[in-house]
Design an enzyme around this catalytic site. Structure first.
Site, PDB file in Angstrom:
ATOM      1  CG  ASP A 102      -2.067   0.969   1.113  1.00 55.90           C
ATOM      2  OD1 ASP A 102      -1.877   2.073   0.590  1.00 55.90           O
ATOM      3  OD2 ASP A 102      -3.176   0.612   1.550  1.00 55.90           O
ATOM      4  CB  SER A 150      -6.420   2.421   0.122  1.00 55.50           C
ATOM      5  OG  SER A 150      -5.105   2.897   0.235  1.00 55.50           O
ATOM      6  CG  HIS A 353      -0.909   9.260   3.994  1.00 48.70           C
ATOM      7  ND1 HIS A 353      -1.637  10.119   3.219  1.00 48.70           N
ATOM      8  CD2 HIS A 353      -1.374   8.011   3.700  1.00 48.70           C
ATOM      9  CE1 HIS A 353      -2.504   9.438   2.488  1.00 48.70           C
ATOM     10  NE2 HIS A 353      -2.370   8.151   2.753  1.00 48.70           N
ATOM     11  CG  HIS A 393      -2.557   4.668  -3.531  1.00 44.48           C
ATOM     12  ND1 HIS A 393      -1.669   5.164  -2.593  1.00 44.48           N
ATOM     13  CD2 HIS A 393      -3.570   4.109  -2.817  1.00 44.48           C
ATOM     14  CE1 HIS A 393      -2.104   4.915  -1.388  1.00 44.48           C
ATOM     15  NE2 HIS A 393      -3.265   4.261  -1.478  1.00 44.48           N
TER      16      HIS A 393
END
Length: 627
Positions: A102, A150, A353, A393
């Site tokens: 992820d 996601s 993030h 992604h």
């Protein structure tokens, strides 16, 4: 004739029957003045011509056969001994392991590879296991934006169809779509999920639940343990997210109601483990009773860079993956069906993030280790199987370069700087928050501070000591030195951290930016990007349809085809739609059209919007973001 009187033309001439014949012909022509007719070539001449021609033909045949063999090896599906293949896929018992990294983009691999080489003194040609299994790349857009989240990304994997950002296996027309995991369970396969974030987070949820928006994690928890339109579809779950399974009357709960989803799971036959001792009792899968629910953290399992110092509290991704593989292998030993297992390196995304390169490299290395363990399992296992891996992604817009000044930059970044760090920015923010709150936990005295049981963000506001005090500033300098290896922090940087409760950037972002600047690692966003992501496979021949550049939906379709689930996917989707038509309360709140439509492909004057903070943050910390 005396030696000195030999004709000059005879010196050194070869002696053979053919040369004698040729000499006689030449003499006759000179004496008679008549051109002699050429003599017919003898057997020896034609034999040489024949041998030469045969050699040319044989060489050409060898080259052609070699080229054909190489082409066949590269393009045809393998046919393992004793197992039949048809139309590029096995027809007998088989297993499929799907791994999701992820938030991991191509630059994550460059960052981690160089970090590993610098930190351990490896040569430049030493690569990750992942590097050796790269077969293609995937395009990631959703129906609502060129930049997916996601949920939409995992829906493309689970259903083989595009949907809107936030959708948990629900299509833009609000119909639920059958997933490869649900279809596999219907066909007789055993199924499992292994993650390092909450088991109710978007990626795992998309394989075993259907809600209109990912925020419905309480409903997702209920569906995952069997309160599902299709009944129980999961045989094994390992990860975090315990707070969504505990009633809101219980310490550590984050549910909105008093439903006890753990008790519900037990009533539906699940065995339950919730700590390291319970995990160790599983004996890496040989001591498992299915179905199994293992929840080892209230929210997310800590970043690997921090978890390794709390190994007695939390299992690693690799340990959970190996446990799941063995448990499912043993449980399917007497069956003519294998298993489907999804394994996610969940927190690579969170590191993106947070723009935290230290957390990022250790998360990627942990994922690479788990990937290697799956490959080893497939080599040992007698059952036919394939591993396919990809990302939903990229997160952070990561770049292994950073321009720090207005002057033209040097071509340089410093992976060795990351090797000096021992903690994530998130963990340091927890420590700073707790210290300011009055716990006075010094990094010099106690090392790692375990995140609290409550799901609060490390960047949540806390009661303030005198943020201007020399004591606090010295604590921060010590924290930076022991946690990030930074000994040259400026007074301005120290002051920002001391006042982090009122700074536009949360403390975790400030810590991450300090190490990123010193390593010259660049980030363009605290969100996702639209960059294509890599596709990996245990054997490129088995995953031939995924070679090259593909839509993410093609990965989902490949998995259904490999497991021969086409008819089950259709049947499950039809059944789910009928149930939704009869009453869709189980799917949560219905979103308005503006949430599911395409609204992200054109210019909207975003640079003029000042409602958001200058840093691009929308919340107090990393946990406020959509992953």
């Amino acid at each position: 004739m005396p030696r000195g009187e030999e004709p000059l033309l005879s010196q050194g001439r070869p002696s053979s029957d053919r040369s004698d014949d040729r000499s006689m012909e030449e003499e006759d022509a000179l004496l008679t003045g008549q051109k002699q007719e050429p003599r017919r070539q003898g057997w020896a001449f034609w034999r040489e011509i024949g041998l030469f021609a045969w050699a040319v033909i044989a060489t050409a045949l060898v080259i052609i056969l070699a080229v054909l063999y190489q082409h066949q090896q590269q393009t045809s599906s393998p046919k393992p001994s004793g197992r039949d293949w048809k139309n590029g896929r096995p027809t007998g018992k088989r297993n499929l392991i799907f791994m999701v990294s992820d938030g991991m983009g191509p630059t994550s691999l460059s960052l981690t590879r160089s970090f590993r080489q610098a930190a351990t003194g490896l040569p430049i040609d030493d690569v990750l296991v992942l590097d050796e299994h790269l077969i293609g790349s995937s395009r990631t857009r959703s129906t609502s934006s060129l930049i997916t989240d996601s949920a939409a990304g995992a829906t493309a994997f689970s259903c083989g169809q595009k949907s809107y950002n936030g959708a948990i296996s629900v299509l833009p027309n609000r119909d639920p779509c059958g997933t490869v995991l649900e279809a596999a369970k219907r066909a007789g396969y055993l199924t499992g999920l292994v993650v390092t974030t909450r088991i109710t987070d978007a990626t795992p949820a998309c394989f075993a639940a259907h809600v209109n928006h990912r925020e419905e994690e309480d409903k997702i928890a209920e569906q995952e343990v069997g309160e599902h339109p299709l009944g129980r579809v999961l045989d094994l779950m390992l990860g975090g997210g315990r707070c969504h399974f505990l009633p809101n009357t219980t310490d550590g709960s984050c549910r909105d109601d008093d439903l006890d989803a753990v008790d519900l799971a037990k009533k539906k036959g699940f065995s339950y483990v919730s700590d390291r001792k319970g995990f160790d009792g599983l004996n890496f899968g040989t001591g498992v009773k299915l179905p199994l629910l293992g929840l080892f953290a209230d929210t997310d399992i800590p970043y690997e860079v921090d978890r390794r110092n709390m190994d007695d509290v939390y299992p690693s991704l690799d340990e959970m993956a190996r446990t799941a593989l063995t448990a499912l292998q043993d449980a399917t030993e007497g069956s003519d069906k294998g298993f489907f297992l999804m394994i996610e390196g969940s927190r690579i995304d969170h590191a993106g993030h947070g723009n935290d390169p230290v957390a990022q490299v250790h998360e990627v290395l942990a994922y690479d280790k788990a990937f290697s363990s799956v490959l080893d399992f497939l080599k040992r296992d007698d059952v036919e199987g394939v591993l396919v891996g990809t990302s939903d992604h990229e997160t952070g817009g990561l770049a292994t370069a950073r321009q720090l000044h207005d002057a033209y930059p040097e071509y340089h970044w410093s992976p060795a700087v990351l090797a000096n760090a021992s903690h994530s920015a998130e963990n340091l923010a927890y420590q700073l928050r707790d210290h300011i709150a009055g716990e006075h936990i010094s990094a010099l005295d106690t090392g790692i501070k375990t995140p609290p049981r409550s799901p609060a963000s490390p960047d949540s506001p806390s009661p303030s000591l005198s943020s201007d005090s020399a004591k606090l500033k010295q604590y921060i300098r010590n924290l930076l030195s022991t946690g990030l290896g930074i000994s040259d922090a400026t007074d301005k940087e120290i002051s920002r951290l001391a006042h982090s409760s009122s700074d536009p950037w949360p403390a975790s972002y400030i810590f991450a930016d300090m190490i990123s600047r010193r390593a010259q690692v660049g980030w363009t966003t605290h969100g996702h990007s639209a960059v294509d992501v890599n596709i990996y496979a245990s054997d490129p021949r088995q995953a031939k349809p995924l070679r090259g550049n593909r839509e993410n939906t093609e990965i989902g379709k490949f998995m259904a085809e490999y497991l021969d689930l086409d008819s089950e996917m259709e049947a499950v989707t039809k059944e789910l739609k009928e149930m939704a038509d009869a009453g869709a309360e189980w799917m949560g709140k219905v979103l308005d059209d503006g949430k599911v439509g395409n609204h992200g492909d054109h210019y909207e004057g975003d640079f003029k919007k000042r409602g958001l903070m200058e840093c691009g943050c929308v919340g107090a910390g990393v946990e406020g973001h959509v992953h």
